[in-house]
Write an enzyme that holds these catalytic residues in place. Structure first.
Site, PDB file in Angstrom:
ATOM      1  N   TYR A 132       0.851  -1.183   0.000  1.00  0.00           N
ATOM      2  CA  TYR A 132       0.000   0.000   0.000  1.00  0.00           C
ATOM      3  C   TYR A 132       0.894   1.242   0.000  1.00  0.00           C
ATOM      4  O   TYR A 132       0.875   2.056   0.913  1.00  0.00           O
ATOM      5  CB  TYR A 132      -0.923  -0.037   1.222  1.00  0.00           C
ATOM      6  CG  TYR A 132      -2.006   1.017   1.259  1.00  0.00           C
ATOM      7  CD1 TYR A 132      -2.471   1.638   0.103  1.00  0.00           C
ATOM      8  CD2 TYR A 132      -2.589   1.381   2.459  1.00  0.00           C
ATOM      9  CE1 TYR A 132      -3.465   2.589   0.149  1.00  0.00           C
ATOM     10  CE2 TYR A 132      -3.596   2.329   2.530  1.00  0.00           C
ATOM     11  CZ  TYR A 132      -4.032   2.938   1.365  1.00  0.00           C
ATOM     12  OH  TYR A 132      -5.016   3.888   1.420  1.00  0.00           O
ATOM     13  N   SER A 133       1.714   1.353  -1.042  1.00  0.00           N
ATOM     14  CA  SER A 133       2.598   2.499  -1.225  1.00  0.00           C
ATOM     15  C   SER A 133       2.980   2.556  -2.691  1.00  0.00           C
ATOM     16  O   SER A 133       2.647   1.658  -3.474  1.00  0.00           O
ATOM     17  CB  SER A 133       3.843   2.382  -0.332  1.00  0.00           C
ATOM     18  OG  SER A 133       4.525   1.163  -0.567  1.00  0.00           O
ATOM     19  N   ASP A 169      12.202  -2.330   9.765  1.00  0.00           N
ATOM     20  CA  ASP A 169      11.194  -1.652   8.941  1.00  0.00           C
ATOM     21  C   ASP A 169      10.254  -0.896   9.880  1.00  0.00           C
ATOM     22  O   ASP A 169       9.485  -1.500  10.630  1.00  0.00           O
ATOM     23  CB  ASP A 169      10.428  -2.666   8.097  1.00  0.00           C
ATOM     24  CG  ASP A 169       9.520  -2.002   7.054  1.00  0.00           C
ATOM     25  OD1 ASP A 169       9.243  -0.799   7.197  1.00  0.00           O
ATOM     26  OD2 ASP A 169       9.094  -2.692   6.124  1.00  0.00           O
ATOM     27  N   CYS A 172       5.835  -1.252   9.022  1.00  0.00           N
ATOM     28  CA  CYS A 172       6.117  -2.361   8.096  1.00  0.00           C
ATOM     29  C   CYS A 172       4.927  -2.822   7.276  1.00  0.00           C
ATOM     30  O   CYS A 172       5.072  -3.674   6.390  1.00  0.00           O
ATOM     31  CB  CYS A 172       6.684  -3.547   8.881  1.00  0.00           C
ATOM     32  SG  CYS A 172       5.564  -4.184  10.159  1.00  0.00           S
ATOM     33  N   GLY A 173       3.731  -2.295   7.545  1.00  0.00           N
ATOM     34  CA  GLY A 173       2.562  -2.711   6.775  1.00  0.00           C
ATOM     35  C   GLY A 173       2.295  -4.194   6.919  1.00  0.00           C
ATOM     36  O   GLY A 173       2.410  -4.765   8.009  1.00  0.00           O
ATOM     37  N   TRP A 174       1.964  -4.834   5.803  1.00  0.00           N
ATOM     38  CA  TRP A 174       1.658  -6.264   5.817  1.00  0.00           C
ATOM     39  C   TRP A 174       2.903  -7.135   5.615  1.00  0.00           C
ATOM     40  O   TRP A 174       2.791  -8.346   5.490  1.00  0.00           O
ATOM     41  CB  TRP A 174       0.603  -6.579   4.768  1.00  0.00           C
ATOM     42  CG  TRP A 174      -0.775  -6.102   5.133  1.00  0.00           C
ATOM     43  CD1 TRP A 174      -1.691  -6.753   5.930  1.00  0.00           C
ATOM     44  CD2 TRP A 174      -1.420  -4.896   4.714  1.00  0.00           C
ATOM     45  NE1 TRP A 174      -2.846  -6.019   6.025  1.00  0.00           N
ATOM     46  CE2 TRP A 174      -2.715  -4.867   5.297  1.00  0.00           C
ATOM     47  CE3 TRP A 174      -1.032  -3.828   3.908  1.00  0.00           C
ATOM     48  CZ2 TRP A 174      -3.611  -3.816   5.087  1.00  0.00           C
ATOM     49  CZ3 TRP A 174      -1.918  -2.777   3.710  1.00  0.00           C
ATOM     50  CH2 TRP A 174      -3.191  -2.788   4.288  1.00  0.00           C
ATOM     51  N   GLU A 197      -4.546  -5.001  12.505  1.00  0.00           N
ATOM     52  CA  GLU A 197      -4.860  -5.825  11.338  1.00  0.00           C
ATOM     53  C   GLU A 197      -3.579  -6.199  10.589  1.00  0.00           C
ATOM     54  O   GLU A 197      -3.394  -7.353  10.180  1.00  0.00           O
ATOM     55  CB  GLU A 197      -5.816  -5.066  10.403  1.00  0.00           C
ATOM     56  CG  GLU A 197      -7.217  -4.871  10.968  1.00  0.00           C
ATOM     57  CD  GLU A 197      -8.159  -5.997  10.612  1.00  0.00           C
ATOM     58  OE1 GLU A 197      -7.881  -6.730   9.654  1.00  0.00           O
ATOM     59  OE2 GLU A 197      -9.192  -6.140  11.293  1.00  0.00           O
ATOM     60  N   GLN A 198      -2.701  -5.224  10.396  1.00  0.00           N
ATOM     61  CA  GLN A 198      -1.446  -5.509   9.700  1.00  0.00           C
ATOM     62  C   GLN A 198      -0.569  -6.437  10.531  1.00  0.00           C
ATOM     63  O   GLN A 198       0.052  -7.359   9.995  1.00  0.00           O
ATOM     64  CB  GLN A 198      -0.714  -4.200   9.396  1.00  0.00           C
ATOM     65  CG  GLN A 198      -1.410  -3.360   8.328  1.00  0.00           C
ATOM     66  CD  GLN A 198      -0.683  -2.066   8.023  1.00  0.00           C
ATOM     67  OE1 GLN A 198       0.139  -1.597   8.818  1.00  0.00           O
ATOM     68  NE2 GLN A 198      -0.976  -1.470   6.885  1.00  0.00           N
ATOM     69  N   CYS A 357      -5.971  11.880  -5.266  1.00  0.00           N
ATOM     70  CA  CYS A 357      -4.539  11.741  -5.006  1.00  0.00           C
ATOM     71  C   CYS A 357      -3.769  11.546  -6.314  1.00  0.00           C
ATOM     72  O   CYS A 357      -2.695  12.128  -6.505  1.00  0.00           O
ATOM     73  CB  CYS A 357      -4.279  10.574  -4.056  1.00  0.00           C
ATOM     74  SG  CYS A 357      -4.728  10.922  -2.352  1.00  0.00           S
TER      75      CYS A 357
END
Length: 387
Positions: A132-133, A169, A172-174, A197-198, A357
């Protein structure tokens, strides 16, 4: 003067690219020339709302269906949002929204409000890696998944990883970046996040991949890093500093410094801006509460205070435009399912967010920078851009 006349007069300032407004069955041309898109107002917007926050007033009208775009949403926003400098924002009236608390408790809630709305939701429109980046497109035929892998590979190559190194990290997201680093470069890794959640998803992936001896993840605020006594050869942070707030940029860099070994490398990947500004009111209210976009120069300025040497600075602005358009395409391919899961207003809001965006990146209102930093002088790196 009638309300409708006030609203039309207000909209006339956005005349750089011609478009039509339809209100009460009557069309009004804004600007000169052939209109590029059409905005249909099903309900008038009070001038006081437009003056308090043009962004919130127009955004909420679109979410409710009081404002509709005839044709392609991204095309219309791409034509219109290059004029965001003409938007009104009453910073005094919106002070609590624009300048939120940077306490640990509040920032955790702000992060959770965006990233903990459900992994099932994100899986519908992100790629298989759940990145998600900003992706990195090396050729026209790259899929989103290809481009996200390209981005991860580019970051890891910039970090000049060697077997046995330890990598942190921050945000670190997922977990896709760390999993790739451990598998392909023989490093050990640690990720920190504030998203439950992540965290749960990443922890499960570590166990499924059999990497528990090489990789760990914790729910941890970056401000607690100095207390841990950890040290790392390399550190990376992707899309996280945007959540810490302008008053905390110095502390963020200080915390990274506290865990990085001498001569270590730190890669910071973040949405940036040309100048310092508090951010868009609608985005802060509905998408990223507390979000703040750093300018490139303020981050570079802070690096000097920690003996951090900037080795490379790269703009990926147009890559993020394309990434967002890929996400929006995926989003709309699953739109019926998302409406069932999240509701109509949320779906319109998220579509608007992705397209807006994409448009602001295309218009240079925001940018994406990767900064590669060394802690002190590092003369052991290749003299060329090896990646």
């Amino acid at each position: 003067m009638a309300l409708s006349n006030l609203m039309i007069d207000f909209m006339k300032k956005f005349d750089e690219k011609p478009f039509l407004i339809e209100l009460k069955g009557k069309e009004h041309l804004i600007g000169e020339g052939e209109p590029l898109f059409k905005v249909k107002f099903n309900k008038e917007i009070p001038i006081t709302d437009l003056m308090t926050s043009t962004s919130i007033a127009l955004g909420e009208a679109y979410m409710r269906g009081d404002l509709e775009i005839e044709g392609d949403l991204y095309h219309a926003l791409n034509c219109f949002l290059g004029q965001m400098g003409k938007f009104h924002t009453d910073k005094k009236a919106l002070k609590k929204l624009i300048f939120t608390s940077s306490s640990k408790k509040n920032q955790k809630q702000e992060v959770s409000s965006h990233y903990d709305i459900g992994n099932d939701f994100y899986k519908l429109w992100l790629d298989e890696s759940l990145s998600y980046s900003c992706a990195y497109f090396t050729k026209d035929t790259d899929t989103l998944y290809d481009a996200q892998n390209n981005k991860i590979d580019r970051i890891l190559k910039k970090l000049y990883l060697q077997p046995g190194m330890e990598l942190l990290d921050i945000g670190c997201g997922w977990g896709s970046l760390l999993i790739r680093a451990v598998k392909e470069y023989g490093v050990t890794g640690k990720g920190i996040t504030l998203s439950k959640e992540q965290y749960n998803s990443f922890k499960n992936r570590i166990e499924e991949e059999g990497l528990s001896d090489k990789l760990t993840v914790e729910i941890l605020d970056y401000r607690d890093l100095p207390k841990k006594g950890w040290t790392f050869d390399r550190a990376v942070s992707v899309g996280m500093i945007e959540h810490v707030g302008r008053d905390n940029y110095n502390q963020f860099i200080s915390c990274a410094d506290s865990v990085l070994k001498p001569h270590g490398l730190f890669l910071l990947h973040y949405i940036s801006a040309l100048r310092e500004y508090p951010g868009d009111a609608w985005i802060k209210k509905y998408i990223f509460p507390g979000g703040m976009v750093p300018s490139l120069r303020e981050i570079i300025h802070l690096c000097a205070d920690y003996n951090f040497y900037a080795l490379d600075v790269e703009s990926l602005r147009r890559h993020y435009n394309r990434t967002l358009l890929c996400w929006d395409k995926n989003f709309n391919e699953h739109r019926t399912k998302i409406e069932e899961m999240m509701g109509l207003e949320f779906t319109r809001m998220w579509d608007l967010y992705l397209c807006a965006c994409a448009a602001t990146f295309n218009n240079g209102i925001i940018d994406l920078h990767q900064i590669l930093i060394s802690k002190g002088i590092n003369n052991d790196l290749p003299m060329t851009r090896w990646y």
